[in-house]
Design a protein around this motif. Sequence first.
Motif, PDB file in Angstrom:
ATOM      1  N   ALA A  10     -13.612 -16.100  11.222  1.00 20.52           N
ATOM      2  CA  ALA A  10     -13.296 -14.844  10.529  1.00 20.52           C
ATOM      3  C   ALA A  10     -14.454 -13.864  10.649  1.00 20.52           C
ATOM      4  O   ALA A  10     -14.252 -12.666  10.854  1.00 20.52           O
ATOM      5  N   HIS A  11     -15.658 -14.393  10.537  1.00 17.42           N
ATOM      6  CA  HIS A  11     -16.842 -13.538  10.656  1.00 17.42           C
ATOM      7  C   HIS A  11     -16.936 -12.953  12.068  1.00 17.42           C
ATOM      8  O   HIS A  11     -17.196 -11.767  12.244  1.00 17.42           O
ATOM      9  N   LEU A  12     -16.722 -13.793  13.073  1.00 14.82           N
ATOM     10  CA  LEU A  12     -16.777 -13.330  14.455  1.00 14.82           C
ATOM     11  C   LEU A  12     -15.691 -12.301  14.740  1.00 14.82           C
ATOM     12  O   LEU A  12     -15.926 -11.320  15.450  1.00 14.82           O
ATOM     13  N   ALA A  13     -14.519 -12.500  14.168  1.00  9.61           N
ATOM     14  CA  ALA A  13     -13.427 -11.540  14.339  1.00  9.61           C
ATOM     15  C   ALA A  13     -13.789 -10.213  13.690  1.00  9.61           C
ATOM     16  O   ALA A  13     -13.509  -9.138  14.244  1.00  9.61           O
ATOM     17  N   SER A  14     -14.429 -10.264  12.531  1.00 12.37           N
ATOM     18  CA  SER A  14     -14.848  -9.048  11.836  1.00 12.37           C
ATOM     19  C   SER A  14     -15.906  -8.301  12.647  1.00 12.37           C
ATOM     20  O   SER A  14     -15.861  -7.076  12.767  1.00 12.37           O
ATOM     21  N   LEU A 102     -20.434   7.326   7.696  1.00 14.37           N
ATOM     22  CA  LEU A 102     -19.796   6.661   8.837  1.00 14.37           C
ATOM     23  C   LEU A 102     -19.826   5.149   8.662  1.00 14.37           C
ATOM     24  O   LEU A 102     -18.841   4.461   8.935  1.00 14.37           O
ATOM     25  N   ASN A 103     -20.944   4.629   8.210  1.00 12.18           N
ATOM     26  CA  ASN A 103     -21.074   3.197   7.966  1.00 12.18           C
ATOM     27  C   ASN A 103     -20.067   2.726   6.925  1.00 12.18           C
ATOM     28  O   ASN A 103     -19.417   1.685   7.094  1.00 12.18           O
ATOM     29  N   ARG A 104     -19.905   3.504   5.854  1.00 15.60           N
ATOM     30  CA  ARG A 104     -18.941   3.145   4.809  1.00 15.60           C
ATOM     31  C   ARG A 104     -17.523   3.113   5.365  1.00 15.60           C
ATOM     32  O   ARG A 104     -16.748   2.201   5.075  1.00 15.60           O
ATOM     33  N   GLN A 105     -17.185   4.115   6.184  1.00 14.73           N
ATOM     34  CA  GLN A 105     -15.851   4.172   6.790  1.00 14.73           C
ATOM     35  C   GLN A 105     -15.611   2.973   7.711  1.00 14.73           C
ATOM     36  O   GLN A 105     -14.527   2.381   7.697  1.00 14.73           O
ATOM     37  N   ILE A 106     -16.606   2.587   8.467  1.00 14.21           N
ATOM     38  CA  ILE A 106     -16.488   1.442   9.369  1.00 14.21           C
ATOM     39  C   ILE A 106     -16.247   0.163   8.580  1.00 14.21           C
ATOM     40  O   ILE A 106     -15.372  -0.636   8.919  1.00 14.21           O
ATOM     41  N   ILE A 107     -17.024  -0.025   7.524  1.00 17.74           N
ATOM     42  CA  ILE A 107     -16.869  -1.228   6.693  1.00 17.74           C
ATOM     43  C   ILE A 107     -15.488  -1.239   6.037  1.00 17.74           C
ATOM     44  O   ILE A 107     -14.815  -2.271   5.995  1.00 17.74           O
ATOM     45  N   GLU A 108     -15.069  -0.090   5.522  1.00 22.81           N
ATOM     46  CA  GLU A 108     -13.761   0.011   4.872  1.00 22.81           C
ATOM     47  C   GLU A 108     -12.633  -0.352   5.839  1.00 22.81           C
ATOM     48  O   GLU A 108     -11.699  -1.043   5.484  1.00 22.81           O
ATOM     49  N   GLU A 109     -12.742   0.135   7.082  1.00 20.96           N
ATOM     50  CA  GLU A 109     -11.708  -0.150   8.077  1.00 20.96           C
ATOM     51  C   GLU A 109     -11.731  -1.580   8.574  1.00 20.96           C
ATOM     52  O   GLU A 109     -10.752  -2.054   9.135  1.00 20.96           O
ATOM     53  N   SER A 110     -12.851  -2.276   8.381  1.00 20.47           N
ATOM     54  CA  SER A 110     -12.951  -3.655   8.866  1.00 20.47           C
ATOM     55  C   SER A 110     -12.395  -4.654   7.877  1.00 20.47           C
ATOM     56  O   SER A 110     -12.273  -5.837   8.185  1.00 20.47           O
ATOM     57  N   ARG A 111     -12.045  -4.213   6.696  1.00 16.85           N
ATOM     58  CA  ARG A 111     -11.542  -5.137   5.661  1.00 16.85           C
ATOM     59  C   ARG A 111     -10.091  -5.424   5.851  1.00 16.85           C
ATOM     60  O   ARG A 111      -9.273  -4.825   6.323  1.00 16.85           O
TER      61      ARG A 111
END
Length: 111
Positions: A10-14, A102-111
Amino acid sequence: MSSSSQPSAAHLASVDHIRNNPKFAELVSKRTTFAWTLSAVMLIIYYGFILIIAFNKAWLGTLLSPNGVTTIGFPIGVGVILSAIALTGIYVYRANGEFDELNRQIIEESR
């Protein structure tokens, strides 16, 4: 190495999902370009000062006023130091604004 230190699937996929996100590429590109630009500015300022020391030392030793003791070199040297502080502040300001968003948006989209 023990199995607990291995990253999970799961971590690798994220990680793959984040690396493939166009916003991640944008973040890396903007941050890298901005950091190199500020680094170049600082190097120009610093090496410009060193070149003045090397080739026009007498000018740096010129007094600011006829009765004074402060030379032209002193405020220029202080300016070099203050420019480093200012450029750091500029980077932090942009990092805390645009880059963090941008970092926040990336993290949000990765969830």
